[in-house]
Design an enzyme around this catalytic site. Sequence first.
Site, mmCIF file in Angstrom:
data_model
loop_
_atom_site.group_PDB
_atom_site.id
_atom_site.type_symbol
_atom_site.label_atom_id
_atom_site.label_comp_id
_atom_site.label_asym_id
_atom_site.label_seq_id
_atom_site.Cartn_x
_atom_site.Cartn_y
_atom_site.Cartn_z
ATOM 1 C CE1 TYR A 44 -3.938 1.482 -0.640
ATOM 2 C CE2 TYR A 44 -3.488 2.787 1.314
ATOM 3 C CZ TYR A 44 -4.224 2.563 0.162
ATOM 4 O OH TYR A 44 -5.231 3.413 -0.196
ATOM 5 N NE ARG A 97 -8.911 12.602 -4.164
ATOM 6 C CZ ARG A 97 -8.201 12.285 -3.093
ATOM 7 N NH1 ARG A 97 -7.138 12.980 -2.774
ATOM 8 N NH2 ARG A 97 -8.542 11.252 -2.334
ATOM 9 C CE LYS A 115 -7.388 2.265 1.280
ATOM 10 N NZ LYS A 115 -7.925 3.602 1.159
ATOM 11 C CD GLU A 187 -9.764 4.167 -1.596
ATOM 12 O OE1 GLU A 187 -8.856 4.926 -1.251
ATOM 13 O OE2 GLU A 187 -10.585 3.698 -0.799
ATOM 14 C CG ASP A 188 -7.612 7.256 -4.324
ATOM 15 O OD1 ASP A 188 -7.866 7.834 -3.256
ATOM 16 O OD2 ASP A 188 -6.584 6.600 -4.492
ATOM 17 C CG ASP A 210 -10.535 4.578 3.326
ATOM 18 O OD1 ASP A 210 -10.948 4.512 4.498
ATOM 19 O OD2 ASP A 210 -9.343 4.421 3.029
ATOM 20 C CG ASP A 211 -10.305 8.909 -0.737
ATOM 21 O OD1 ASP A 211 -9.154 8.536 -0.484
ATOM 22 O OD2 ASP A 211 -10.970 8.461 -1.682
ATOM 23 C CG ASN A 352 -0.332 9.212 2.393
ATOM 24 O OD1 ASN A 352 0.635 9.204 3.120
ATOM 25 N ND2 ASN A 352 -1.490 8.675 2.747
ATOM 26 C CG ASN A 396 -2.003 3.490 7.081
ATOM 27 O OD1 ASN A 396 -3.018 3.303 6.416
ATOM 28 N ND2 ASN A 396 -0.808 3.060 6.710
#
Length: 496
Positions: A44, A97, A115, A187-188, A210-211, A352, A396
């Site tokens: 990850y 993203r 993930k 995600e993203d 999750d973001d 990150n 994290n």
Amino acid sequence: MHNLRSYTVPLHRYIAMMDLQERNERLFYKLLIDNVEELLPVVYTPVVGEACQKYGSIYRRPQGLYISLKDKGKVLEVLKNWPERSIQVIVVTDGERILGLGDLGCQGMGIPVGKLSLYTALGGVRPSACLPITIDVGTNNETLLNDEYYIGLRQRRATGEEYHELLQEFMNAVKQNYGEKVLVQFEDFANHNAFDLLAKYSKSHLVFNDDIQGTASVVLAGLLAALRMIGGGLVDQTYLFLGAGEAGTGIAELIALEMSKHTELPVDDCRKKIWLVDSKGLLVESRKESLQHFKKPFAHEHEELKTLLEAVQSIKPTVLIGTSGVGKTFTQEVIEAMASFNEKPVIFSLSNPTSHSECTAEEAYTWSKGTAVFASGSPFDPVEYEGKTFVPGQSNNAYVFPGFGLGVVISGAIRVHDDMLLAASEALAEEATQENFDKGLIFPPFTNIRKISASIAAKVAAKAYDLGLASRLPRPDDLVKYAESCMYTPLYRSYR
């Protein structure tokens, strides 16, 4: 492990791990679980970021399921091509993203794959119940469009109606094929889609971002633990964020909800303790008209300020949180200012990968003369300052989402409620011990992560039962034991 350690280039380790996952899944998970602190950064962040940038060049065999614009009208058929029938968790991205790296299009697949391997290794969700999906709607990344090894559609990103129709078809197909209880983790996705998708589907589907929500839950846990070190409650602090995107506003909102829950103050009043700085300066009332909807609740009465340093000097926050994706923004002046009016300033630089972190652990401890309570999004080595060793905590998301997902799965939850996220935060904060605090650590070490995930899962499941959102009945007597008994463990069966 001997073979893996012989690779000096991190990306080579990543490739070796992915090959192992294809070749011997059980061994892959055994290795990851037994060496979690060493291998987590390989499968990850930060290494997965580089892997996504070079995904076309290191591509060996397909992992996960690709759904593209060309599949419009046939998304359900494409889903039915996946060999596993009983899916419990889907992680889906459109690659717009990826981490702090921007639009990587189809090459973002490394993120859902990574993930979900953590859902299994850290949360014990069966590997066969996990499905990584990338929705390919094109990319605006010129470099990729001209790259002969790019694996996705060579066209500009679809937007507007075309984009939303494909997403709508996808969400309906998921529900039709896998039922009400499959957890879909967004995600993203880029800000402009992430909030809309979460708001749109949270009422009809079991969805989680999750973001926005996972990051918020982990950071809230870190704050609750930090307060045990410095004293005082959430409501006694003043918060200043650098960055007002998905992560920043998501964390701010969850802090306000937790404050409101424990003080019975309205959420609006709690938001007044939280200030955000975006690329144009402090969010203030006079800018409200021009702000995106998710920023508006945090625009308060104040003069306009352009820089972070001005905001720190004027607002005098006790907690400074960076989610800007821009490295080196917590300058020496900013951290010295924080240390000048706080005995123990709380400084979280969460962006990150490491190169985008607002400041390094060493900078935070040195410039604050060893007084900072520090956590970062990327891993940093321990820091020696004036004879004392400080171990920086890593905020994290892997602390929360695997346990959260397990809790949702074992309770058969049909919706995600904010109180379930608060329960996950509180469960994680309780895991930090005095021994951790003595080293400056506000998060427990990753070596106990499966035990931590079971505790989080139990608290999340309990909340789902309390809210009447759980469908798995009757409710187990001991939810921690039940969570542990449901966790996948990579052992070989004995056939004799």
